[in-house]
Design an enzyme around this catalytic site. Structure first.
Site, mmCIF file in Angstrom:
data_model
loop_
_atom_site.group_PDB
_atom_site.id
_atom_site.type_symbol
_atom_site.label_atom_id
_atom_site.label_comp_id
_atom_site.label_asym_id
_atom_site.label_seq_id
_atom_site.Cartn_x
_atom_site.Cartn_y
_atom_site.Cartn_z
ATOM 1 N N GLN A 137 1.560 16.588 17.069
ATOM 2 C CA GLN A 137 2.388 15.836 17.999
ATOM 3 C C GLN A 137 2.146 14.357 17.810
ATOM 4 O OE1 GLN A 137 1.996 17.135 22.046
ATOM 5 N NE2 GLN A 137 3.558 15.736 22.840
ATOM 6 N N GLY A 138 3.222 13.567 17.894
ATOM 7 C CA GLY A 138 3.121 12.120 17.768
ATOM 8 C C GLY A 138 4.028 11.443 18.764
ATOM 9 N N GLY A 139 4.259 10.121 18.537
ATOM 10 C CA GLY A 139 5.110 9.376 19.449
ATOM 11 C C GLY A 139 6.544 9.860 19.438
ATOM 12 N N PHE A 140 6.986 10.385 18.301
ATOM 13 C CA PHE A 140 8.355 10.894 18.175
ATOM 14 C C PHE A 140 8.528 12.176 18.977
ATOM 15 C CE2 PHE A 140 11.640 13.426 16.297
ATOM 16 C CZ PHE A 140 12.594 12.544 15.845
ATOM 17 N N ILE B 299 7.043 16.626 19.019
ATOM 18 C CA ILE B 299 6.205 17.698 18.477
ATOM 19 C C ILE B 299 6.740 18.143 17.120
ATOM 20 C CG2 ILE B 299 5.325 20.027 18.900
ATOM 21 C CD1 ILE B 299 5.616 19.534 21.869
ATOM 22 N N VAL B 300 5.829 18.491 16.216
ATOM 23 C CA VAL B 300 6.188 19.008 14.900
ATOM 24 C C VAL B 300 5.852 20.498 14.869
ATOM 25 C CG1 VAL B 300 5.829 18.831 12.418
ATOM 26 C CG2 VAL B 300 5.691 16.778 13.837
ATOM 27 N N LYS C 92 10.461 18.332 13.045
ATOM 28 C CA LYS C 92 10.048 17.290 13.986
ATOM 29 C C LYS C 92 11.133 17.162 15.050
ATOM 30 C CE LYS C 92 8.202 13.446 12.372
ATOM 31 N NZ LYS C 92 8.076 12.072 11.828
ATOM 32 N N ASP D 80 2.512 1.695 9.344
ATOM 33 C CA ASP D 80 1.643 2.614 10.082
ATOM 34 C C ASP D 80 0.932 3.559 9.113
ATOM 35 O OD1 ASP D 80 0.427 3.544 12.380
ATOM 36 O OD2 ASP D 80 1.980 5.036 12.800
#
Length: 300
Positions: A92-95, A97-98, A112, A209
């Protein structure tokens, strides 16, 4: 008499089968038309939402409207990920969940999905599509397609069997699998991908990043740079840019970017240097800073 009745019965049966097949054909044709219409609607939404238009405020390049990206039906993605099951979650990231998914033909994919609670996810989604779809390099993760509906935005990538570099590098039980030759190969692969972005690709791209969690590893532990949601395109004669919205990860940011918002290819090179130190030492950069601090005070 009986023969005539049999012939009539046979004719009626054949007529019934013919009508049934014709009806089924028409239903299938309608379904394909509706599906195609749904995909065309999704593409229209993508185009009108600005995904396929260049941002001239961010780049001098304005020839990015010729993108060719496959569109997946959202129901296909839902089936592939078992309805976005928690068991299929990769990270999981800022965008958002993967998820891991598998298409009907057996191909594994990474999906994603934009979080509906993500404030910056839409812009990252647009940026990711605009940038990575035209990038082709063995050390960059490959975007296979996307799904875009009114309430859902999804990016589909190639699946990387060994996930992200940080999951192995900073795990005491797993890091032993990374011998010196493997670590050297990972460093060289990241360097090749970064050189392509800065010098050899169609557009000069600043990633902004670069970090261990954004380096994915395939089955043979080959590294691939991922997550271009914060990346920016530079013109051929542009050397640096300035932003009031500093994004990225502290610890990997160059001082001029973190303090003044100035970024350039040097920003990525700084991040790459931090990443190389992590790969060699097997230690997170914050822990390295703490170690150096203890040494400077003679407490180690």
């Amino acid at each position: 008499m009986a023969g005539g009745a049999a012939i009539i019965f046979l004719a009626v049966g054949l007529c019934f089968l013919w009508r049934k097949k014709k009806l089924q054909f028409l239903l299938n044709l309608k379904g394909k038309h509706e599906k195609r219409g749904s995909l065309e609607k999704s593409q229209d939404l993508l185009i009108t939402d600005g995904v396929f238009t260049s941002n001239r405020e961010q780049s001098n390049e304005n020839n990015m409207d010729d993108l060719e990206l496959p569109f997946f039906d959202f129901n296909t993605i839902t089936m592939a990920t078992n309805n976005f099951s928690e068991q299929n979650k990769l990270g999981q990231g800022g965008f958002g969940i993967v998820y891991k998914g598998r298409l009907l033909e057996g191909q594994d994919i990474a999906v994603k999905r934009l979080s509906k609670n993500s404030g910056q996810g839409v812009e990252e989604f647009k940026n990711e599509v605009k940038l990575i779809v035209k990038l082709q390099h063995r050390n960059l993760v490959r975007l296979l397609g996307c799904s875009f509906e009114i309430d859902e935005k999804v990016l589909v990538y190639e699946y990387m069997e060994n996930r992200s570099l940080d999951a192995i590098l900073f795990d005491k039980a797993k890091r032993s699998s990374l011998d010196w030759q493997t670590r050297f190969n990972i460093i060289c692969g990241i360097a090749r991908g970064l050189l392509y972005l800065h010098q050899d690709s169609r557009f000069r791209i600043i990633h902004r990043d670069l970090k261990a969690s954004n380096i994915l590893l395939d089955r043979e532990i080959n590294p691939k740079i991922s997550d271009f949601g914060m990346a920016r395109i530079f013109g051929t004669d542009q050397t640096e840019a300035n932003t009031v919205r500093v994004v990225g990860t502290y610890g990997y940011m160059s001082p001029e970017y973190a303090m003044d918002g100035i970024f350039s290819v040097k920003s990525d090179v700084f991040s790459f240097g931090v990443l190389v130190m992590e790969i060699i030492s097997g230690t997170k950069n914050r822990e390295l800073e703490a170690l150096e601090r203890r040494k400077s005070f003679g407490t180690d």
